[in-house]
Design an enzyme around this catalytic site. Structure first.
Site: not given
Length: 243
Positions: A84, A107, A123, A148, A188
């Protein structure tokens, strides 16, 4: 008089000041090294002191400071949000509150509530996840989609690269569906960049694309971030011409 034990006239070197973790029965060497690195990481200490859930919070803070990502009132989607830290930074930067939440995070891991953030335990790679996010956003467009996300590494560079590219692709596809004009996509990446086809696609849909490695990203890590700014809209006719 020189302290022979220190060899530095009484001043300890940075190496001497590091916390050493003794190996314990049942603990792997890799786990011991990870624990030692965490205990000596200044970003871990800063995160604890400033109330962030992880050192990763400083990665997005540093990218924001350099690239001016957040503004008050922006709507943000945080993919792979656990634990978080990124959502915490986004909530503060946008002025998000429980009464008017501007941040939606997702998440598959459990997360404790974050003020001003709607959190979904799901997911993102599952087919119904994008629809759940859009519903949580109240049908409104997002100004930033940030990811991320990363698969657990296998140790095989080729396999790991393919897996992270797949995550970026589905995150980017979602971003093209939900971003408002001028929006930003952050993701990312590993091994110094993205596949040519993916980068070419992003360049078609965004005014600028760049790679960033914030100081909080460990220097010995292959991790970096892709930032695409100035969303121009989805190219539905498949025209590959760059603007």
């Amino acid at each position: 008089m020189v302290d022979k034990a220190l060899g530095t006239g009484g001043r300890k070197s940075d190496k001497d000041l590091k916390i050493r973790v003794k190996s314990a029965k049942g603990r792997k060497v890799s786990s011991t090294k990870w624990l030692e690195r965490q205990l000596n990481d200044p970003y871990v200490a800063r995160a604890r002191a400033e109330g962030y859930r992880s050192r990763a919070a400083f990665k997005i803070k540093e990218m924001d400071e350099k690239h001016k990502l957040f503004r008050k009132g922006m709507r943000v989607v945080d993919l792979g949000a656990a634990p978080g830290g990124w959502s915490q930074v986004a909530a503060k930067a946008t002025g998000s509150t429980d009464a008017n939440p501007l941040i939606v995070g997702i998440d598959y891991l459990e997360m404790d509530p974050i003020p001003g953030v709607i959190l979904l335990k799901k997911d993102f790679t599952e087919d119904d996840a994008p629809a759940m996010l859009i519903e949580a956003m109240g049908g409104k467009k997002a100004d930033i989609v940030m990811s991320d996300m990363a698969w657990p590494t296998t140790g095989h560079r080729g396999t790991d690269h393919i897996r992270i590219i797949h995550l970026i692709e589905i995150a980017a596809d979602f971003a093209l569906d939900v971003l408002a004009p001028g929006g930003v996509f952050i993701a990312k990446v590993f091994q110094g960049g993205t596949e040519h086809e993916l980068l070419h696609m992003l360049k078609r849909h965004f005014k600028t694309t760049m790679h960033a490695k914030p100081p909080a990203s460990r220097s010995d890590s292959a991790e970096a971030y892709l930032i695409a700014k100035g969303f121009k809209g989805r190219d539905e006719d498949g025209d590959d011409a760059e603007v």
